[in-house]
Design a protein around this motif. Sequence first.
Motif, PDB file in Angstrom:
ATOM      1  N   MET A 120       0.855  -1.177   0.000  1.00  0.00           N
ATOM      2  CA  MET A 120       0.000   0.000   0.000  1.00  0.00           C
ATOM      3  C   MET A 120       0.892   1.227   0.000  1.00  0.00           C
ATOM      4  N   SER A 121       0.572   2.192  -0.799  1.00  0.00           N
ATOM      5  CA  SER A 121       1.365   3.426  -0.793  1.00  0.00           C
ATOM      6  C   SER A 121       0.728   4.407   0.174  1.00  0.00           C
ATOM      7  N   ALA A 122       1.501   4.862   1.124  1.00  0.00           N
ATOM      8  CA  ALA A 122       0.979   5.745   2.164  1.00  0.00           C
ATOM      9  C   ALA A 122       1.539   7.141   1.991  1.00  0.00           C
ATOM     10  N   ARG A 123       0.662   8.139   2.148  1.00  0.00           N
ATOM     11  CA  ARG A 123       1.087   9.532   2.107  1.00  0.00           C
ATOM     12  C   ARG A 123       1.044  10.093   3.510  1.00  0.00           C
ATOM     13  N   ARG A 124       1.737   9.460   4.422  1.00  0.00           N
ATOM     14  CA  ARG A 124       1.680   9.832   5.829  1.00  0.00           C
ATOM     15  C   ARG A 124       2.163  11.257   6.076  1.00  0.00           C
ATOM     16  N   SER A 154      -8.303  17.636  11.418  1.00  0.00           N
ATOM     17  CA  SER A 154      -9.666  17.339  10.978  1.00  0.00           C
ATOM     18  C   SER A 154     -10.011  15.879  11.263  1.00  0.00           C
ATOM     19  N   ILE A 155     -11.295  15.617  11.424  1.00  0.00           N
ATOM     20  CA  ILE A 155     -11.750  14.243  11.646  1.00  0.00           C
ATOM     21  C   ILE A 155     -11.377  13.374  10.455  1.00  0.00           C
ATOM     22  N   GLY A 156     -11.557  13.877   9.261  1.00  0.00           N
ATOM     23  CA  GLY A 156     -11.213  13.112   8.066  1.00  0.00           C
ATOM     24  C   GLY A 156      -9.732  12.755   8.014  1.00  0.00           C
ATOM     25  N   GLY A 157      -8.896  13.712   8.371  1.00  0.00           N
ATOM     26  CA  GLY A 157      -7.451  13.461   8.388  1.00  0.00           C
ATOM     27  C   GLY A 157      -7.065  12.442   9.438  1.00  0.00           C
ATOM     28  N   ARG A 158      -7.702  12.522  10.599  1.00  0.00           N
ATOM     29  CA  ARG A 158      -7.419  11.544  11.663  1.00  0.00           C
ATOM     30  C   ARG A 158      -7.973  10.165  11.303  1.00  0.00           C
ATOM     31  N   LEU A 159      -9.108  10.131  10.610  1.00  0.00           N
ATOM     32  CA  LEU A 159      -9.658   8.862  10.127  1.00  0.00           C
ATOM     33  C   LEU A 159      -8.660   8.207   9.172  1.00  0.00           C
ATOM     34  N   GLN A 160      -8.115   9.004   8.270  1.00  0.00           N
ATOM     35  CA  GLN A 160      -7.116   8.495   7.330  1.00  0.00           C
ATOM     36  C   GLN A 160      -5.856   8.039   8.078  1.00  0.00           C
ATOM     37  N   ALA A 161      -5.421   8.819   9.059  1.00  0.00           N
ATOM     38  CA  ALA A 161      -4.226   8.461   9.830  1.00  0.00           C
ATOM     39  C   ALA A 161      -4.408   7.121  10.530  1.00  0.00           C
ATOM     40  N   GLU A 162      -5.578   6.903  11.109  1.00  0.00           N
ATOM     41  CA  GLU A 162      -5.834   5.629  11.791  1.00  0.00           C
ATOM     42  C   GLU A 162      -5.897   4.479  10.794  1.00  0.00           C
ATOM     43  N   ARG A 163      -6.497   4.715   9.641  1.00  0.00           N
ATOM     44  CA  ARG A 163      -6.544   3.670   8.615  1.00  0.00           C
ATOM     45  C   ARG A 163      -5.132   3.274   8.207  1.00  0.00           C
ATOM     46  N   LEU A 164      -4.282   4.259   8.015  1.00  0.00           N
ATOM     47  CA  LEU A 164      -2.892   3.979   7.647  1.00  0.00           C
ATOM     48  C   LEU A 164      -2.148   3.308   8.799  1.00  0.00           C
ATOM     49  N   ARG A 165      -2.429   3.729  10.022  1.00  0.00           N
ATOM     50  CA  ARG A 165      -1.744   3.149  11.180  1.00  0.00           C
ATOM     51  C   ARG A 165      -2.054   1.667  11.326  1.00  0.00           C
ATOM     52  N   ILE A 166      -3.313   1.292  11.093  1.00  0.00           N
ATOM     53  CA  ILE A 166      -3.641  -0.128  11.213  1.00  0.00           C
ATOM     54  C   ILE A 166      -3.409  -0.870   9.898  1.00  0.00           C
ATOM     55  N   ASP A 167      -2.897  -0.133   8.914  1.00  0.00           N
ATOM     56  CA  ASP A 167      -2.404  -0.706   7.664  1.00  0.00           C
ATOM     57  C   ASP A 167      -3.478  -1.416   6.849  1.00  0.00           C
ATOM     58  N   ILE A 168      -4.553  -0.682   6.569  1.00  0.00           N
ATOM     59  CA  ILE A 168      -5.565  -1.212   5.662  1.00  0.00           C
ATOM     60  C   ILE A 168      -5.842  -0.176   4.575  1.00  0.00           C
ATOM     61  N   SER A 169      -6.288  -0.661   3.445  1.00  0.00           N
ATOM     62  CA  SER A 169      -6.585   0.219   2.308  1.00  0.00           C
ATOM     63  C   SER A 169      -7.950   0.878   2.494  1.00  0.00           C
TER      64      SER A 169
END
Length: 118
Positions: free
Chosen positions: A1-5, A12-27
């Motif tokens: 998966m390519s991550a733009r961390r 923002s909630i959306g940014g934190r949602l994305q951060a958590e998705r990346l942290r738990i390593d799912i697409s």
Amino acid sequence: MSARRHSLDLSSIGGRLQAERLRIDISQTEAAQLAGMSKGAWIAWESGKSFPDARVLAAFAHAGADVLFIITGQRIKADAIPAQEPLVGVTVRQALAMLDPVDRHRLLLDLLAGELSA
């Protein structure tokens, strides 16, 4: 998966949602499947165009996401989570996701250095 961390907006909630998705390593596709929604809906949540409901956040929490962080920007401390059931059946990835980021980093460094004993 390519991550733009590097470009996450944690204000923002959306940014934190994305951060958590990346942290738990799912697409995004996997996250949308967890939520029972379309990938388009997930993308809209991460971009801040709309917001997930409690059912979605509960499913995401079950996958290892820190929902308090998503909503408030504050992380849950591992020792503040009450033990309700044993970790039987929990994957290593899920167990790592439950750790405080500093503790997770230290553990991974110790594992890489071969300094943990059985």
